[in-house]
Motif scaffolding. Structure first.
Motif, PDB file in Angstrom:
ATOM      1  N   PHE A 171       6.149 -23.057 -38.543  1.00  0.00           N
ATOM      2  CA  PHE A 171       7.320 -23.927 -38.574  1.00  0.00           C
ATOM      3  C   PHE A 171       6.877 -25.371 -38.798  1.00  0.00           C
ATOM      4  N   SER A 172       7.635 -26.116 -39.582  1.00  0.00           N
ATOM      5  CA  SER A 172       7.334 -27.523 -39.853  1.00  0.00           C
ATOM      6  C   SER A 172       8.628 -28.328 -39.766  1.00  0.00           C
ATOM      7  N   GLY A 173       8.532 -29.605 -40.107  1.00  0.00           N
ATOM      8  CA  GLY A 173       9.728 -30.449 -40.080  1.00  0.00           C
ATOM      9  C   GLY A 173      10.113 -30.864 -38.667  1.00  0.00           C
ATOM     10  N   THR A 174      11.158 -31.696 -38.594  1.00  0.00           N
ATOM     11  CA  THR A 174      11.649 -32.241 -37.326  1.00  0.00           C
ATOM     12  C   THR A 174      13.152 -32.015 -37.235  1.00  0.00           C
ATOM     13  N   GLY A 175      13.595 -31.554 -36.085  1.00  0.00           N
ATOM     14  CA  GLY A 175      15.026 -31.320 -35.908  1.00  0.00           C
ATOM     15  C   GLY A 175      15.839 -32.594 -35.994  1.00  0.00           C
ATOM     16  N   GLY A 225      14.412 -30.564 -48.673  1.00  0.00           N
ATOM     17  CA  GLY A 225      14.955 -31.793 -48.112  1.00  0.00           C
ATOM     18  C   GLY A 225      15.534 -31.616 -46.722  1.00  0.00           C
ATOM     19  N   GLY A 226      16.466 -32.537 -46.384  1.00  0.00           N
ATOM     20  CA  GLY A 226      17.014 -32.588 -45.044  1.00  0.00           C
ATOM     21  C   GLY A 226      18.515 -32.372 -45.012  1.00  0.00           C
ATOM     22  N   GLY A 227      19.070 -32.485 -43.793  1.00  0.00           N
ATOM     23  CA  GLY A 227      20.485 -32.236 -43.605  1.00  0.00           C
ATOM     24  C   GLY A 227      21.348 -33.473 -43.697  1.00  0.00           C
ATOM     25  N   ILE A 228      21.217 -34.370 -42.699  1.00  0.00           N
ATOM     26  CA  ILE A 228      22.050 -35.571 -42.615  1.00  0.00           C
ATOM     27  C   ILE A 228      21.151 -36.773 -42.385  1.00  0.00           C
ATOM     28  N   ARG A 229      21.426 -37.858 -43.107  1.00  0.00           N
ATOM     29  CA  ARG A 229      20.756 -39.131 -42.831  1.00  0.00           C
ATOM     30  C   ARG A 229      21.816 -40.185 -42.538  1.00  0.00           C
ATOM     31  N   VAL A 230      21.615 -40.930 -41.432  1.00  0.00           N
ATOM     32  CA  VAL A 230      22.514 -42.015 -41.040  1.00  0.00           C
ATOM     33  C   VAL A 230      21.675 -43.281 -40.953  1.00  0.00           C
ATOM     34  N   VAL A 231      21.998 -44.271 -41.781  1.00  0.00           N
ATOM     35  CA  VAL A 231      21.208 -45.490 -41.852  1.00  0.00           C
ATOM     36  C   VAL A 231      22.081 -46.691 -41.499  1.00  0.00           C
ATOM     37  N   ASN A 232      21.635 -47.440 -40.508  1.00  0.00           N
ATOM     38  CA  ASN A 232      22.260 -48.714 -40.155  1.00  0.00           C
ATOM     39  C   ASN A 232      23.779 -48.595 -40.045  1.00  0.00           C
ATOM     40  N   SER A 233      24.206 -47.617 -39.289  1.00  0.00           N
ATOM     41  CA  SER A 233      25.631 -47.380 -39.106  1.00  0.00           C
ATOM     42  C   SER A 233      25.986 -47.481 -37.627  1.00  0.00           C
ATOM     43  N   LEU A 234      27.264 -47.640 -37.367  1.00  0.00           N
ATOM     44  CA  LEU A 234      27.751 -47.917 -36.016  1.00  0.00           C
ATOM     45  C   LEU A 234      28.740 -46.837 -35.589  1.00  0.00           C
ATOM     46  N   ARG A 235      28.486 -46.271 -34.404  1.00  0.00           N
ATOM     47  CA  ARG A 235      29.410 -45.314 -33.797  1.00  0.00           C
ATOM     48  C   ARG A 235      29.707 -44.123 -34.719  1.00  0.00           C
ATOM     49  N   GLY A 291      16.313 -32.396 -39.922  1.00  0.00           N
ATOM     50  CA  GLY A 291      17.693 -31.927 -39.841  1.00  0.00           C
ATOM     51  C   GLY A 291      18.679 -33.076 -39.812  1.00  0.00           C
ATOM     52  N   ILE A 292      18.487 -34.000 -38.856  1.00  0.00           N
ATOM     53  CA  ILE A 292      19.312 -35.200 -38.749  1.00  0.00           C
ATOM     54  C   ILE A 292      18.370 -36.380 -38.558  1.00  0.00           C
ATOM     55  N   ALA A 293      18.454 -37.364 -39.442  1.00  0.00           N
ATOM     56  CA  ALA A 293      17.620 -38.564 -39.345  1.00  0.00           C
ATOM     57  C   ALA A 293      18.525 -39.774 -39.114  1.00  0.00           C
ATOM     58  N   VAL A 294      18.287 -40.483 -38.023  1.00  0.00           N
ATOM     59  CA  VAL A 294      19.058 -41.683 -37.690  1.00  0.00           C
ATOM     60  C   VAL A 294      18.111 -42.871 -37.758  1.00  0.00           C
ATOM     61  N   ILE A 328      28.348 -36.812 -34.987  1.00  0.00           N
ATOM     62  CA  ILE A 328      27.973 -35.556 -35.643  1.00  0.00           C
ATOM     63  C   ILE A 328      28.287 -34.460 -34.635  1.00  0.00           C
ATOM     64  N   ASP A 329      29.321 -33.686 -34.934  1.00  0.00           N
ATOM     65  CA  ASP A 329      29.943 -32.846 -33.914  1.00  0.00           C
ATOM     66  C   ASP A 329      30.109 -31.416 -34.428  1.00  0.00           C
ATOM     67  N   ASN A 330      29.597 -30.451 -33.655  1.00  0.00           N
ATOM     68  CA  ASN A 330      29.784 -29.032 -33.956  1.00  0.00           C
ATOM     69  C   ASN A 330      29.285 -28.689 -35.359  1.00  0.00           C
ATOM     70  N   CYS A 331      28.013 -28.997 -35.590  1.00  0.00           N
ATOM     71  CA  CYS A 331      27.402 -28.691 -36.884  1.00  0.00           C
ATOM     72  C   CYS A 331      26.257 -27.689 -36.712  1.00  0.00           C
ATOM     73  N   TYR A 332      25.937 -26.999 -37.790  1.00  0.00           N
ATOM     74  CA  TYR A 332      24.828 -26.049 -37.835  1.00  0.00           C
ATOM     75  C   TYR A 332      23.994 -26.446 -39.052  1.00  0.00           C
ATOM     76  N   ILE A 333      22.754 -26.903 -38.795  1.00  0.00           N
ATOM     77  CA  ILE A 333      21.917 -27.458 -39.857  1.00  0.00           C
ATOM     78  C   ILE A 333      20.632 -26.641 -39.931  1.00  0.00           C
ATOM     79  N   THR A 334      20.381 -26.058 -41.089  1.00  0.00           N
ATOM     80  CA  THR A 334      19.275 -25.109 -41.175  1.00  0.00           C
ATOM     81  C   THR A 334      18.519 -25.231 -42.491  1.00  0.00           C
ATOM     82  N   ARG A 335      17.350 -24.637 -42.505  1.00  0.00           N
ATOM     83  CA  ARG A 335      16.451 -24.533 -43.661  1.00  0.00           C
ATOM     84  C   ARG A 335      16.118 -25.897 -44.273  1.00  0.00           C
TER      85      ARG A 335
END
Length: 450
Positions: free
Chosen positions: A219-223, A163-173, A188-191, A176-183
């Motif tokens: 390598f696959s996937g999207t950052g 799977g992925g790291g973070i998903r943000v859907v229909n959100s405001l402001r 990694g982050i989907a907005v 995502i600060d000082n994170c390390y997202i791997t494997r």
């Protein structure tokens, strides 16, 4: 009598406190911080270990962390933010520097909340974590915005190739600060949707590497996916993924990004602007390290102040033959003397036939072929036909929109001369007779149409 009055006074004070903060009486895990002698601020910090989360990562902590998140989202209110979004006053889910095993996505169960934080620890996907899930999932079904001013900071998210790291859907402001997202295997982050998600000081990579990985071709996937408007990615490193950043929305800013996710030679793309017809994207002051930029039918796209290393280049990909309002200026390109052009065209779908206000200029190269939309040349001799072939420099084939030339004949000659042809990017100027002269020519491919 004095003792009875004192006891009654204490009871009265307790009652007043309970009435002043009625909602806080329902929660036990919070800190009340005294900021001065005459005022106080109640700051709720929910420690996941108080809910039974295991900071050693040996046991599943999903339910415990969800318990803390539930209490935050239903905690004391401080009024409202945008359009009925409840202001939670900066309430925080604190991971206390632990490493927590997660078996299902931390999906926020209540929408319409804002001004809260998740911070300070590691989340690791368990072996049964769903392959299409995200470790932190800010998704819901509000008619307006799901969340506002949510901060995710100081986190390491390890998807363990599930799977992925973070998903943000229909959100405001969202921050995502000082994170390390791997494997991650997906993203990694989907907005998706919303406005103004700011991603900064963050590292993303499907595999933990520092370049030159023997498995890079796989390598696959999207950052990062930006499928929304008005977002910003600044000071971010993407060190392994098939695509570094995929842009699917308008008015996004990418600045100070270092992409060495997967080399172009292995099929990788650093930044993919996949918004044909209306890009409105700015890519500035970034480092494309052996991987380039691809833009489909770009309209209003700026690429400026970037460094392209290892034969990395910009590809303009035609879907409907449109490229307008594009500036590729003031960049540095460094390569291996293989004659690779710094800007290339992909016209497999359709040739570009609608080119307007395109500027590729003021770039410098080392070991690559300079390309531009404006070029200058000088020819001299004793001729009646003066020809210059600009194909080695110009970006678009058989496309010259403007020509300016100066014809300087030797002293004593007065003659008639004219521009005769620009077909195939070859400029032909003819004089009525052969004379010794010098001709200066400037051509432009992307100037505005009047």
């Amino acid at each position: 009598m004095i003792h009875i009055r004192h006891s009654l006074l204490k009871l009265l004070l307790v009652a007043l406190r309970a009435s002043a903060w009625p909602e806080l009486t329902r929660f036990s895990r919070f800190q009340k911080v005294q900021v001065s002698s005459d005022s106080s601020v109640t700051r709720l910090v929910y420690h996941v270990t108080d809910y039974g989360a295991d900071p050693t990562g040996q046991n599943d902590s999903t339910d415990a962390i969800m318990g803390a998140i539930w209490d935050v989202l239903n905690g004391p209110r401080k009024g409202f933010l945008f359009d009925g979004v409840v202001n939670l006053g900066g309430a925080t889910v604190d991971l206390d520097g632990g490493n927590y095993l997660i078996s299902r996505p931390l999906h926020l169960p209540v929408a319409g909340r804002g001004n809260f934080v998740i911070r300070g620890g590691t989340l690791t996907a368990a072996v049964d974590f769903p392959g299409d899930g995200y470790l932190i999932d800010l998704a819901n079904n509000m008619s307006t915005y799901n969340y506002e001013y949510v901060t995710l900071k100081d986190l390491l998210l390890d998807s363990t190739l599930r799977g992925g790291g973070i998903r943000v859907v229909n959100s405001l402001r969202t921050s995502i600060d000082n994170c390390y997202i791997t494997r991650f295997t997906t993203t990694g982050i989907a907005v998706h949707g919303g406005h103004e998600t700011y991603i900064r000081y963050t590292y993303l990579g499907q595999h933990i590497t520092a370049g030159g990985d023997p498995g890079e071709r796989y390598f696959s996937g999207t950052g990062i996916i930006l499928s929304g408007n008005d977002n910003s990615v600044t000071d971010v490193v993407i060190f392994s993924a098939a695509i570094g950043i995929m842009v699917l929305g308008q008015a996004n800013l990418i600045s100070g990004v270092h992409c060495y996710n997967k080399a172009t030679g292995f099929g990788g793309i650093g930044i993919y602007v996949k918004t044909p017809g209306l890009s409105q994207t700015r890519i500035v002051n970034s480092y494309l390290d052996y991987t380039g930029i691809v833009a489909e039918d770009p309209v209003q796209l700026t690429i400026s102040g970037c460094f392209f290393l290892g034969d990395a280049y910009v590809t303009l990909k035609s879907m409907n033959g449109v490229v307008k309002g594009v500036s590729i200026v003031d960049n540095m390109f460094s390569g291996s003397d293989k004659g690779i052009g710094i800007v290339q065209l992909d016209e497999n779908m359709k040739p570009f036939n609608n080119v307007d206000q395109v500027v590729v200029n003021n770039n410098n190269v080392n070991g690559m072929q300079l390309k531009a939309t404006e070029a200058k040349a000088m020819v001299e001799g004793s001729h009646s036909l003066w020809t210059v072939d600009f194909n080695s420099v110009l970006v678009f084939p058989n496309w010259i929109k403007q020509v300016q030339y100066t014809f300087m004949a030797s002293e004593g000659y007065f003659l008639v001369h004219s521009l005769r042809n620009v077909t195939g990017n070859r400029v032909v100027i003819q004089s009525d007779r052969a004379v010794p002269a010098t001709v200066y020519i400037t051509v432009n491919q992307g100037g505005p149409s009047l």
